[in-house]
Design a protein around this motif. Structure first.
Motif, PDB file in Angstrom:
ATOM      1  N   ARG A  35     -50.312   5.314 -23.660  1.00 23.86           N
ATOM      2  CA  ARG A  35     -49.898   6.271 -22.630  1.00 23.86           C
ATOM      3  C   ARG A  35     -51.073   6.635 -21.719  1.00 23.86           C
ATOM      4  O   ARG A  35     -50.923   6.701 -20.493  1.00 23.86           O
ATOM      5  CB  ARG A  35     -49.317   7.509 -23.296  1.00 23.86           C
ATOM      6  N   LYS A  36     -52.247   6.861 -22.283  1.00 20.88           N
ATOM      7  CA  LYS A  36     -53.418   7.213 -21.475  1.00 20.88           C
ATOM      8  C   LYS A  36     -53.783   6.095 -20.503  1.00 20.88           C
ATOM      9  O   LYS A  36     -54.160   6.346 -19.354  1.00 20.88           O
ATOM     10  CB  LYS A  36     -54.606   7.535 -22.377  1.00 20.88           C
ATOM     11  N   LEU A  37     -53.670   4.856 -20.953  1.00 17.93           N
ATOM     12  CA  LEU A  37     -54.000   3.731 -20.080  1.00 17.93           C
ATOM     13  C   LEU A  37     -52.965   3.581 -18.966  1.00 17.93           C
ATOM     14  O   LEU A  37     -53.313   3.252 -17.825  1.00 17.93           O
ATOM     15  CB  LEU A  37     -54.095   2.450 -20.907  1.00 17.93           C
ATOM     16  N   VAL A  38     -51.702   3.817 -19.285  1.00 22.80           N
ATOM     17  CA  VAL A  38     -50.661   3.765 -18.258  1.00 22.80           C
ATOM     18  C   VAL A  38     -50.872   4.881 -17.241  1.00 22.80           C
ATOM     19  O   VAL A  38     -50.720   4.675 -16.018  1.00 22.80           O
ATOM     20  CB  VAL A  38     -49.264   3.851 -18.902  1.00 22.80           C
ATOM     21  N   GLN A  39     -51.235   6.056 -17.708  1.00 20.50           N
ATOM     22  CA  GLN A  39     -51.526   7.164 -16.783  1.00 20.50           C
ATOM     23  C   GLN A  39     -52.721   6.819 -15.896  1.00 20.50           C
ATOM     24  O   GLN A  39     -52.723   7.146 -14.699  1.00 20.50           O
ATOM     25  CB  GLN A  39     -51.804   8.431 -17.590  1.00 20.50           C
ATOM     26  N   ALA A  40     -53.726   6.173 -16.462  1.00 19.08           N
ATOM     27  CA  ALA A  40     -54.895   5.782 -15.678  1.00 19.08           C
ATOM     28  C   ALA A  40     -54.516   4.820 -14.564  1.00 19.08           C
ATOM     29  O   ALA A  40     -55.108   4.849 -13.469  1.00 19.08           O
ATOM     30  CB  ALA A  40     -55.950   5.157 -16.586  1.00 19.08           C
ATOM     31  N   TYR A  41     -53.534   3.969 -14.821  1.00 26.68           N
ATOM     32  CA  TYR A  41     -53.122   3.004 -13.803  1.00 26.68           C
ATOM     33  C   TYR A  41     -52.691   3.705 -12.515  1.00 26.68           C
ATOM     34  O   TYR A  41     -53.007   3.245 -11.408  1.00 26.68           O
ATOM     35  CB  TYR A  41     -51.989   2.125 -14.342  1.00 26.68           C
ATOM     36  N   VAL A  89     -45.456  -2.777 -20.552  1.00 25.32           N
ATOM     37  CA  VAL A  89     -44.983  -1.585 -19.844  1.00 25.32           C
ATOM     38  C   VAL A  89     -45.091  -1.782 -18.333  1.00 25.32           C
ATOM     39  O   VAL A  89     -44.156  -1.457 -17.578  1.00 25.32           O
ATOM     40  CB  VAL A  89     -45.768  -0.338 -20.294  1.00 25.32           C
ATOM     41  N   LEU A  90     -46.212  -2.310 -17.854  1.00 24.44           N
ATOM     42  CA  LEU A  90     -46.378  -2.508 -16.415  1.00 24.44           C
ATOM     43  C   LEU A  90     -45.438  -3.588 -15.891  1.00 24.44           C
ATOM     44  O   LEU A  90     -44.945  -3.497 -14.753  1.00 24.44           O
ATOM     45  CB  LEU A  90     -47.835  -2.846 -16.099  1.00 24.44           C
ATOM     46  N   ALA A 140     -42.571   5.556 -16.262  1.00 27.43           N
ATOM     47  CA  ALA A 140     -43.424   4.559 -16.916  1.00 27.43           C
ATOM     48  C   ALA A 140     -43.653   4.933 -18.372  1.00 27.43           C
ATOM     49  O   ALA A 140     -43.623   4.072 -19.262  1.00 27.43           O
ATOM     50  CB  ALA A 140     -44.747   4.444 -16.168  1.00 27.43           C
ATOM     51  N   GLU A 141     -43.886   6.215 -18.647  1.00 28.59           N
ATOM     52  CA  GLU A 141     -44.096   6.645 -20.030  1.00 28.59           C
ATOM     53  C   GLU A 141     -42.847   6.431 -20.873  1.00 28.59           C
ATOM     54  O   GLU A 141     -42.947   6.142 -22.079  1.00 28.59           O
ATOM     55  CB  GLU A 141     -44.525   8.113 -20.047  1.00 28.59           C
TER      56      GLU A 141
END
Length: 303
Positions: free
Chosen positions: A121-127, A69-70, A86-87
């Motif tokens: 999704r939570k990890l992407v939001q944390a980024y 994703v990143l 990103a999501e």
């Protein structure tokens, strides 16, 4: 001296298939393979020489997903790298993974998929609470790097992101989906950072200004600013480690080293320390072009 845990192939076995050793990939040092040998030489053998597959696990798949994703996110124009965009990249990344690696659908069933994608999704939001991806354009994403040192040690790795400032200063970034290491685990993290710094020095002729590990699970960043003298000492450390690996490769004597990590090792049933029997030693690989990009990336995610 302890006895070898496996017997090198006989001359007759090699003669019956003279291309066997040459057909297998030439081993190289990645951060993961180097730490494998330091942790347990037999584990190194199973992974790097026998190439015995390991069972995929949920955390590894989650890490692969977040990396994908990143990588896709930084392929977009800077203005489009917003959190909701990103999501939107998560489901397509899963579709690609499931298409290219069908066995993951056995690990993550349809009933579990929403929960699993929610974890991603939570990890992407944390980024986004750690970096703003709209403020810069990286020079490279998921770059496979390789260099052979003067004494023949082949270094290989997969760098998540390389940023280059207008002044020429260089930053290497690595994403981690686990938690930041405690005091007893910092050595492994610093080992990886020094490894990538050395690769940059030998491929580009410059010392990176900063190396950054981004731990998404607990939203922490570990940074390291190397100097050339330190990296040259580290290069000698890698050369000594490689010589020890080559000696084990010549003799087939890859000794097991037990620790609390054995509880998490897929190779435990094959380990003589737990009543197992390793397969016949296939001999040190002398040909091939090395690990495939997919294998190298899997190691990088696991590191």
């Amino acid at each position: 001296m302890s006895s070898p845990v496996s017997t090198p192939p006989t001359d007759g076995a090699q003669a019956s298939d003279p291309g066997a050793a040459a057909s297998r990939s030439r081993p190289a040092l990645s951060p993961s393979r180097a730490m494998d040998f330091k942790q347990c030489p037999l584990k190194y053998r199973f992974r790097a020489i026998d190439r015995i597959p390991e069972t995929p696990n949920r955390s590894a798949l989650r890490g692969t997903m977040v990396h994908a994703v990143l990588e896709d996110l930084y392929g977009l124009p800077a203005a489009q790298r917003q959190p909701l965009r990103a999501e939107d990249l998560i489901v397509p990344a899963w579709a690609r993974m499931a298409a290219g690696w069908p066995e993951v659908t056995e690990l993550i069933t349809d009933a579990e998929l929403d929960g699993f994608l929610g974890e991603v999704r939570k990890l992407v939001q944390a980024y986004y609470r750690l970096e703003d991806p709209t403020r810069f354009d990286p020079e490279s994403r998921e770059a496979r790097v390789e260099v052979e040192l003067d004494d023949g040690v082949l270094l290989r790795g997969f760098v998540d992101r390389i940023d280059v400032a207008p002044t020429g200063q260089l930053r290497v970034v690595d994403y981690k989906t686990g938690r930041a290491p405690g005091p007893t685990q910092e050595t492994r993290a610093l080992f990886q950072l020094k490894f990538y710094a050395l690769v940059v020095l030998r491929t580009r002729g410059i010392v990176p200004t900063q190396l950054r590990l981004i731990y998404l699970a607990d939203e922490q960043i570990l940074t390291y600013s190397p100097d050339e003298e330190e990296l040259l000492r580290f290069e000698r450390t890698l050369s000594a480690l490689w010589e020890a690996i080559l000696e084990a490769g010549r003799t087939g004597d890859f000794q097991p080293n037990t620790s609390w990590l054995c509880s998490y090792c897929d190779y435990k049933p094959l380990c003589p320390e737990f009543g197992g029997t390793p397969p016949p030693y296939p001999g040190w690989p002398v040909g091939g072009t090395g690990e495939s990009p997919d294998e190298t990336l899997a190691d990088a995610v696991a590191d």
